[in-house]
Design an enzyme around this catalytic site. Structure first.
Site, short mmCIF file in Angstrom:
data_model
loop_
_atom_site.label_atom_id
_atom_site.label_comp_id
_atom_site.label_asym_id
_atom_site.label_seq_id
_atom_site.Cartn_x
_atom_site.Cartn_y
_atom_site.Cartn_z
N HIS A 277 39.00 43.31 47.77
CA HIS A 277 39.02 41.95 47.25
C HIS A 277 40.49 41.56 47.21
O HIS A 277 41.20 41.94 46.27
CB HIS A 277 38.42 41.89 45.85
CG HIS A 277 36.94 41.70 45.85
ND1 HIS A 277 36.22 41.48 44.70
CD2 HIS A 277 36.05 41.67 46.87
CE1 HIS A 277 34.94 41.34 45.03
NE2 HIS A 277 34.82 41.46 46.33
N ASP B 86 40.19 45.62 44.22
CA ASP B 86 40.59 44.23 44.00
C ASP B 86 42.06 44.25 43.60
O ASP B 86 42.44 44.89 42.61
CB ASP B 86 39.71 43.62 42.90
CG ASP B 86 40.01 42.14 42.66
OD1 ASP B 86 41.20 41.78 42.55
OD2 ASP B 86 39.06 41.35 42.58
N GLU C 132 32.98 48.08 42.13
CA GLU C 132 34.32 47.50 41.95
C GLU C 132 34.90 47.78 40.56
O GLU C 132 34.46 47.22 39.57
CB GLU C 132 34.24 45.97 42.17
CG GLU C 132 35.59 45.28 42.03
CD GLU C 132 35.51 43.77 42.24
OE1 GLU C 132 34.39 43.23 42.37
OE2 GLU C 132 36.58 43.14 42.27
N HIS D 127 43.18 43.90 39.91
CA HIS D 127 42.51 44.70 38.88
C HIS D 127 43.28 45.90 38.35
O HIS D 127 42.69 46.82 37.81
CB HIS D 127 41.16 45.20 39.41
CG HIS D 127 40.11 44.14 39.42
ND1 HIS D 127 38.78 44.41 39.57
CD2 HIS D 127 40.21 42.80 39.28
CE1 HIS D 127 38.09 43.29 39.53
NE2 HIS D 127 38.94 42.30 39.37
N ASP E 152 39.08 37.21 46.89
CA ASP E 152 38.49 36.98 45.56
C ASP E 152 39.50 36.31 44.64
O ASP E 152 40.33 36.98 44.03
CB ASP E 152 38.02 38.31 44.96
CG ASP E 152 37.37 38.09 43.59
OD1 ASP E 152 37.07 36.94 43.27
OD2 ASP E 152 37.17 39.08 42.86
N LYS F 278 37.86 47.91 37.47
CA LYS F 278 38.81 46.97 36.89
C LYS F 278 39.48 47.63 35.70
O LYS F 278 38.86 48.44 35.01
CB LYS F 278 38.05 45.72 36.45
CG LYS F 278 38.90 44.54 36.04
CD LYS F 278 38.06 43.27 35.90
CE LYS F 278 38.94 42.09 35.57
NZ LYS F 278 38.20 40.82 35.53
N ASP G 7 43.16 36.42 39.49
CA ASP G 7 42.52 35.67 40.56
C ASP G 7 43.28 34.44 41.05
O ASP G 7 42.71 33.37 41.17
CB ASP G 7 41.11 35.25 40.10
CG ASP G 7 40.27 36.47 39.73
OD1 ASP G 7 39.98 37.26 40.62
OD2 ASP G 7 39.94 36.62 38.54
N ASP H 266 45.82 37.09 34.54
CA ASP H 266 44.77 36.56 35.40
C ASP H 266 44.77 37.30 36.73
O ASP H 266 45.81 37.46 37.36
CB ASP H 266 44.96 35.07 35.65
CG ASP H 266 43.91 34.55 36.63
OD1 ASP H 266 42.72 34.84 36.40
OD2 ASP H 266 44.28 33.90 37.62
N TRP I 251 29.98 44.40 40.66
CA TRP I 251 31.01 44.33 39.63
C TRP I 251 30.33 43.91 38.33
O TRP I 251 29.53 42.97 38.31
CB TRP I 251 32.12 43.33 39.96
CG TRP I 251 33.04 43.17 38.78
CD1 TRP I 251 33.96 44.08 38.33
CD2 TRP I 251 33.06 42.10 37.83
NE1 TRP I 251 34.54 43.64 37.17
CE2 TRP I 251 34.01 42.43 36.84
CE3 TRP I 251 32.36 40.90 37.71
CZ2 TRP I 251 34.30 41.59 35.76
CZ3 TRP I 251 32.62 40.05 36.63
CH2 TRP I 251 33.60 40.40 35.67
C1 RNT Z 1 36.01 40.14 38.58
C2 RNT Z 1 35.80 40.76 39.92
C3 RNT Z 1 34.67 40.18 40.71
C4 RNT Z 1 34.55 38.67 40.59
C5 RNT Z 1 33.60 38.05 41.58
C6 RNT Z 1 33.25 36.66 41.23
O1 RNT Z 1 37.16 40.57 37.99
O2 RNT Z 1 36.97 40.68 40.66
O3 RNT Z 1 34.76 40.59 42.03
O4 RNT Z 1 35.77 38.05 40.73
O5 RNT Z 1 32.52 38.86 41.76
ZN ZN Z 2 36.90 41.17 42.72
#
Ligand code: RNT
Ligand code: ZN
Length: 422
Positions: free
Chosen positions: A287, A260, A227, A263, A327, A229, A297, A295, A188
């Protein structure tokens, strides 16, 4: 409030009968749960700080907020915390490491990291029976300060990150070989622009070239993933590694794509993408995360999104083709609790998905009886899956119900509270 063992067993016996009436054998399902391994993200334990550079700042359009006391300050503390978390999860699980979690004893440039810097992690993983996964760290670094890495206009900076990613794949290969279980090395990068670019193409062409150079070496014990986003903080208008870019890349290079759940557009879920991508890709990496506003995460909760993701893995018959990683990074609550809540929710969602009477639902669908399909889908929401989950925890030696919180609180008092600094 904790249930006794006989209460758990008798609730399970009743649940078993309920599921049997739908043609689902709960004992068989629990055997299938053995195959579900979650890759815990090491970075929840220390707010994505790593051990490369004490006090280093997290950059790259991601941020951990909160200052809950007791974060791990070195790899021994992180492993100790992780040991507690694994003891609170039924089943055997993996660890997902980032390159900044190396143990070198001195400053090592990222393009010079080597397997030996991760030897202690491998020893630990061997002793505890964990598989390991890996990630190059293309953020929190002076050469990522422009917001570009593998797609940077400066070829020397691109070269640095290409070398870092090559070194990272070799570490994944080392993990896979040493542990007898292939490692997924996931790339990523934060590359993107805050405002509307004049040229969207050139960075993508540079990324293509960089990735091809990164992936040139054949490494049989390593699986590669990329990955995408939609946006990050500071890259709101353009991200080089978008969904379309990486989907096409993964299909054409026959590597894994990472989805993810944080994302995408806030109303867009990754669940429906799984079956579509698995038509073209052998394997996926997830993820599992939870986006809230901007955000991506937050700690994974047992919401509809999570359940839909689990259902789609199971319905696609893809337990062995979808690698499940977590993640998120929450520094505002006990970090072990953050890990455990998200991991237990993910496992519980997988169990619930496995408990679906898939044959019956498919039969209704094939007959065009969508009324019964809908009615059964709704009935399933109130089936006693929790009793099966409790029993699963019991027989796997993991705490049942809120009991795991007691363990975390005791650890907080005895261990985390002794850690100086925040
Ligand atoms: C960031 C990605 C990535 C990170 C990690 C720490 O938006 O999701 O995967 O969160 O690699
Ligand atoms: Zn991620």
């Amino acid at each position: 409030m904790n249930l006794s063992e006989s209460q758990i067993r008798s609730a399970y016996a009743q649940a078993k009968e309920r599921y049997a009436s739908l043609g689902v054998d709960t004992d068989t399902i629990l055997q299938q749960m053995e195959k579900v391994a979650i890759s815990l993200h090491c970075w929840q334990g220390d707010d994505v700080s790593g051990f490369e550079n004490p006090g280093g700042e997290l950059t790259g359009g991601i941020a951990a907020t909160g200052n809950y006391p007791g974060k791990a300050r070195n790899a021994d503390e992180l492993r100790r915390d992780l040991d507690v978390v694994y003891s609170l999860l039924p089943g055997a699980h993996r660890l997902n490491l980032h390159a900044i979690y190396l143990e070198a004893g001195k400053k090592v440039e990222r393009n010079a990291i080597e397997p030996q810097h991760f030897a202690a992690w491998v020893d630990w993983a061997k002793t505890k029976g964990h598989g390991l996964d890996f990630n190059p760290t293309c953020f929190s670094h002076p050469l990522a300060a422009d917001g570009f890495t593998l797609s940077h206009p400066d070829s020397a900076i691109r070269q640095y990150w290409v070398e870092h990613c090559i070194a990272s794949r070799r570490i994944g290969e080392y993990f896979g070989r040493e542990l007898g279980s292939k490692a997924v090395t996931n790339i990523w990068i934060p590359d993107g622009y805050k405002d509307t670019p004049a040229d969207r193409s050139a960075p993508r062409r540079r990324l293509l070239d960089s990735l091809d150079r990164v992936l040139a070496e054949k490494l049989p014990h390593n699986l590669d993933a990329v990955e995408p986003k939609l946006f990050g903080i500071g890259s709101e208008s353009y991200v080089t590694g978008s969904m379309e870019f990486y989907t096409a890349y993964a299909v054409s290079r026959k590597i894994l794509l990472t989805l993810d759940s944080g994302h995408f557009h806030p109303t867009e879920t990754i669940a429906d993408k799984i079956s579509a991508l698995l038509v073209f890709l052998d394997e996926l990496l997830l993820h599992v995360s939870r986006g809230v506003r901007w955000d991506s995460d937050h700690v994974v909760t047992f919401n509809d999104d999570l359940q839909a993701i689990a259902q789609e893995i199971v319905r696609a018959g893809a337990l062995n083709r979808v690698h499940i990683g977590l993640d998120y990074f929450d520094a505002s609550i006990n970090r072990l609790a953050a890990w455990t809540v998200g991991a237990r929710n993910t496992l519980r969602a997988m169990l619930n998905a496995l408990l679906e009477p898939q044959a019956l639902l498919i039969k209704y669908e094939a007959e065009g009886d969508f009324s019964s399909r809908l009615a059964l889908q709704e009935e399933l929401k109130a089936m006693p899956a929790a009793a099966v989950w409790d029993y699963h925890c019991l027989v796997k030696g993991a705490p049942v119900g809120m009991a795991y919180v007691d363990t975390i609180k005791a650890y907080e008092q005895n261990v985390l509270a002794q850690r100086a600094g925040r």
